[in-house]
Design a protein around this motif. Structure first.
Motif, PDB file in Angstrom:
ATOM      1  N   ASN A 282       0.821  -1.211   0.000  1.00 10.15           N
ATOM      2  CA  ASN A 282       0.000   0.000   0.000  1.00 10.15           C
ATOM      3  C   ASN A 282       0.856   1.262   0.000  1.00 10.15           C
ATOM      4  N   LYS A 283       2.123   1.135   0.382  1.00  6.33           N
ATOM      5  CA  LYS A 283       3.025   2.284   0.395  1.00  6.33           C
ATOM      6  C   LYS A 283       3.406   2.699  -1.020  1.00  6.33           C
ATOM      7  N   LEU A 284       3.243   1.779  -1.963  1.00  5.09           N
ATOM      8  CA  LEU A 284       3.569   2.072  -3.358  1.00  5.09           C
ATOM      9  C   LEU A 284       2.344   2.630  -4.069  1.00  5.09           C
ATOM     10  N   PRO A 285       2.546   3.374  -5.144  1.00  2.63           N
ATOM     11  CA  PRO A 285       1.392   3.799  -5.953  1.00  2.63           C
ATOM     12  C   PRO A 285       0.649   2.575  -6.492  1.00  2.63           C
ATOM     13  N   ARG A 286      -0.646   2.705  -6.686  1.00  2.00           N
ATOM     14  CA  ARG A 286      -1.434   1.597  -7.219  1.00  2.00           C
ATOM     15  C   ARG A 286      -0.930   1.235  -8.617  1.00  2.00           C
ATOM     16  N   PHE A 287      -0.853  -0.058  -8.891  1.00  2.00           N
ATOM     17  CA  PHE A 287      -0.352  -0.526 -10.180  1.00  2.00           C
ATOM     18  C   PHE A 287      -1.240  -1.655 -10.699  1.00  2.00           C
ATOM     19  N   GLU A 288      -1.110  -1.930 -12.001  1.00  2.00           N
ATOM     20  CA  GLU A 288      -1.860  -2.999 -12.654  1.00  2.00           C
ATOM     21  C   GLU A 288      -0.977  -4.237 -12.756  1.00  2.00           C
ATOM     22  N   ILE A 289      -1.507  -5.383 -12.303  1.00  2.00           N
ATOM     23  CA  ILE A 289      -0.757  -6.632 -12.393  1.00  2.00           C
ATOM     24  C   ILE A 289      -0.920  -7.188 -13.806  1.00  2.00           C
ATOM     25  N   ASP A 290       0.183  -7.314 -14.527  1.00  2.00           N
ATOM     26  CA  ASP A 290       0.125  -7.779 -15.915  1.00  2.00           C
ATOM     27  C   ASP A 290       1.338  -8.657 -16.231  1.00  2.00           C
ATOM     28  N   LEU A 291       1.500  -9.716 -15.459  1.00  2.00           N
ATOM     29  CA  LEU A 291       2.637 -10.615 -15.653  1.00  2.00           C
ATOM     30  C   LEU A 291       2.526 -11.406 -16.960  1.00  2.00           C
ATOM     31  N   TYR A 292       1.295 -11.632 -17.440  1.00  2.00           N
ATOM     32  CA  TYR A 292       1.108 -12.339 -18.704  1.00  2.00           C
ATOM     33  C   TYR A 292       1.156 -11.402 -19.911  1.00  2.00           C
ATOM     34  N   CYS A 293       1.242 -10.075 -19.659  1.00  2.00           N
ATOM     35  CA  CYS A 293       1.294  -9.082 -20.751  1.00  2.00           C
ATOM     36  C   CYS A 293       0.111  -9.212 -21.705  1.00  2.00           C
ATOM     37  N   LYS A 294      -1.080  -9.266 -21.164  1.00  2.00           N
ATOM     38  CA  LYS A 294      -2.272  -9.427 -21.992  1.00  2.00           C
ATOM     39  C   LYS A 294      -3.277  -8.298 -21.832  1.00  2.00           C
ATOM     40  N   LYS A 295      -2.913  -7.251 -21.104  1.00  2.00           N
ATOM     41  CA  LYS A 295      -3.858  -6.164 -20.837  1.00  2.00           C
ATOM     42  C   LYS A 295      -3.536  -4.923 -21.667  1.00  2.00           C
ATOM     43  N   LYS A 296      -4.541  -4.076 -21.794  1.00  2.56           N
ATOM     44  CA  LYS A 296      -4.362  -2.809 -22.495  1.00  2.56           C
ATOM     45  C   LYS A 296      -3.970  -1.737 -21.474  1.00  2.56           C
ATOM     46  N   HIS A 297      -3.018  -0.869 -21.852  1.00  3.31           N
ATOM     47  CA  HIS A 297      -2.547   0.166 -20.945  1.00  3.31           C
ATOM     48  C   HIS A 297      -2.363   1.485 -21.671  1.00  3.31           C
ATOM     49  N   ASN A 298      -2.427   2.565 -20.883  1.00  4.59           N
ATOM     50  CA  ASN A 298      -1.997   3.872 -21.351  1.00  4.59           C
ATOM     51  C   ASN A 298      -0.511   4.029 -21.031  1.00  4.59           C
ATOM     52  N   PRO A 299       0.186   4.901 -21.746  1.00  5.14           N
ATOM     53  CA  PRO A 299       1.648   5.008 -21.573  1.00  5.14           C
ATOM     54  C   PRO A 299       2.092   5.259 -20.133  1.00  5.14           C
ATOM     55  N   ASN A 300       1.342   6.061 -19.359  1.00  4.88           N
ATOM     56  CA  ASN A 300       1.764   6.414 -18.007  1.00  4.88           C
ATOM     57  C   ASN A 300       1.202   5.493 -16.930  1.00  4.88           C
ATOM     58  N   ASP A 301       0.497   4.442 -17.336  1.00  5.40           N
ATOM     59  CA  ASP A 301      -0.022   3.486 -16.355  1.00  5.40           C
ATOM     60  C   ASP A 301       1.126   2.738 -15.692  1.00  5.40           C
ATOM     61  N   LEU A 302       1.007   2.529 -14.378  1.00  3.50           N
ATOM     62  CA  LEU A 302       1.979   1.707 -13.664  1.00  3.50           C
ATOM     63  C   LEU A 302       1.589   0.243 -13.794  1.00  3.50           C
ATOM     64  N   VAL A 303       2.549  -0.592 -14.193  1.00  4.29           N
ATOM     65  CA  VAL A 303       2.264  -2.011 -14.387  1.00  4.29           C
ATOM     66  C   VAL A 303       3.331  -2.855 -13.697  1.00  4.29           C
ATOM     67  N   LEU A 304       2.894  -4.006 -13.205  1.00  2.00           N
ATOM     68  CA  LEU A 304       3.819  -5.027 -12.717  1.00  2.00           C
ATOM     69  C   LEU A 304       4.100  -5.964 -13.875  1.00  2.00           C
ATOM     70  N   THR A 305       5.344  -6.100 -14.251  1.00  2.00           N
ATOM     71  CA  THR A 305       5.693  -6.881 -15.424  1.00  2.00           C
ATOM     72  C   THR A 305       6.954  -7.696 -15.174  1.00  2.00           C
ATOM     73  N   ALA A 306       7.112  -8.745 -15.957  1.00  2.00           N
ATOM     74  CA  ALA A 306       8.358  -9.516 -15.933  1.00  2.00           C
ATOM     75  C   ALA A 306       9.262  -9.105 -17.087  1.00  2.00           C
ATOM     76  N   SER A 307       8.834  -8.122 -17.853  1.00  2.00           N
ATOM     77  CA  SER A 307       9.649  -7.605 -18.948  1.00  2.00           C
ATOM     78  C   SER A 307      10.688  -6.620 -18.413  1.00  2.00           C
ATOM     79  N   LYS A 308      11.689  -6.361 -19.210  1.00  2.00           N
ATOM     80  CA  LYS A 308      12.686  -5.370 -18.856  1.00  2.00           C
ATOM     81  C   LYS A 308      12.062  -3.976 -18.884  1.00  2.00           C
TER      82      LYS A 308
END
Length: 381
Positions: A282-308
């Protein structure tokens, strides 16, 4: 509500041997219930006389049996919708396509689940199938264990499913005003939006997202999928086979509010459940979990990813399985990152750089196994 009338509906078309196999598994039912209606619904085809004859001769000793042969071609979408509409006659329906196979305990599970979830507003269906691979990315899927025998996912089950009459009628009421495919596609991830308009599952997926409802899934399969060649499969797919319940258990179902195993349409854990399991996030800004890289995002959206990423805000290890456990248990590392979507590099391919070879090895093994069976084993028979 009295659930003594849950009808089993077998949806058949032109696959005779798979149909026989499914009917054989249904005949092996182990149940404490009596007076179980069975409806065999056969779509129109000039070459399915054998299926009709088998259906009419099939002995069903647990209740009434009805064989419905349609006089015009429905196609799978209309056939499923037609079958779901039998909730007007029965309290609930169990729908089984002809390339499935069921556990002997499938009916008792469905009966118990119907009674447990009959007043659960967030539930829109009950699955007999239990995913072991994420359909969004075709990688191993294992829901978090939270001491219950069920979990929730905002993804419709099509490989053995049960609908209460309220589930189905709510969906049909929504579908009346939501037939525009472009509108439907706008709220779906790309891997679903490319499905054809003839997919009932595509529209039900959109319904779940639009209404924030979920399917209930068991942690052990009550049905499995042979993936036979059919309307949506040009080749047999054995990768959809899952373990089946072979011994009766008393299911410990979770209410929606008590469950921490809630997944979205991309097979990702819900963010709200993640931070309940690790409040320090909760101390971090809210982010979208997208480890499978299957979601749509806007450029400034925070995402959790396994990509570089070119600019990590925070990072974690990817050593634990399932990967989300690395965040739950705060495992330090740099394989998983939280960053702005515009900073993610190769977001479609970097995610499974290491697991890809494991999955590729698995698929090669499946191909070799099937080839060996077809060209060597079959010649011996």
């Amino acid at each position: 509500m009295d659930f003594s009338k849950i009808v089993i509906i077998v949806v058949a078309f032109n696959r005779y041997e798979p149909f026989k196999r499914l009917m054989g598994s249904i005949a092996n039912i182990i149940t404490i219930h009596k007076d179980i209606p069975l409806l065999i619904s056969i779509d129109f085809n000039n070459e399915n006389q054998k299926i009709l004859e088998y259906a009419e001769a099939f002995e069903w000793k647990y209740g009434t049996k009805e064989v419905l042969k349609h006089q015009e071609r429905l196609g799978l979408k209309k056939h499923i919708i037609n079958s779901g509409n039998f909730t007007k006659k029965y309290d609930a329906v169990i729908i089984l396509e002809d390339d499935l196979f069921v556990s002997p305990h499938f009916y008792d599970y469905a009966f118990s689940a119907c009674n447990f979830y009959k007043n659960e507003f967030n539930v829109a269906g009950i699955s007999l199938y239990s995913y072991e691979r994420a359909e969004s990315a075709n990688f191993t899927f294992k829901p978090l264990y939270d001491n219950y025998d069920s979990y929730f996912m905002q993804y419709p089950s099509s490989w053995g499913q049960c609908w209460l009459n309220t589930h189905w009628q709510d969906f049909m009421n929504w579908l009346t005003d939501n037939v525009d495919e472009n509108k439907i596609n706008s709220i779906l991830p790309d891997y679903i939006s490319i499905w054809p308009e003839t997919s009932w599952k595509k529209f039900f997926a959109a319904y779940l997202v639009a209404t924030n409802k979920y399917f209930v899934y068991p942690r052990i399969g009550l049905s499995t999928n042979f993936g036979e060649v059919g309307q949506h499969h040009v080749n047999q797919l054995n990768i959809r086979q899952v373990d089946l319940l072979s011994k009766k258990i008393n299911f410990n179902f979770s209410s929606f509010n008590n469950s921490h195993a809630k997944y979205d349409i991309a097979f990702e854990l819900n963010y709200d459940e993640l931070v309940k399991l690790n409040p320090s996030l909760n101390k971090l800004p809210r982010f979208e979990i997208d480890l499978y890289c299957k979601k749509k995002h806007n450029p400034n959206d925070l995402v959790l990813t396994a990509s570089k990423s070119q600019n990590n805000i925070y990072s974690f290890s990817n050593k634990l399985f399932p990967p989300i456990n690395n965040l739950i248990f705060n495992i330090p590392g740099d394989e998983l990152s939280i960053s702005k979507f515009k900073d993610v590099i190769s977001e479609r391919f970097g995610i499974y750089k290491k697991p890809f070879f494991v999955e590729f090895k698995f698929l090669c093994r499946e191909i070799l196994r099937i080839t060996y069976y077809k060209f060597f084993i079959n010649k011996r028979k």
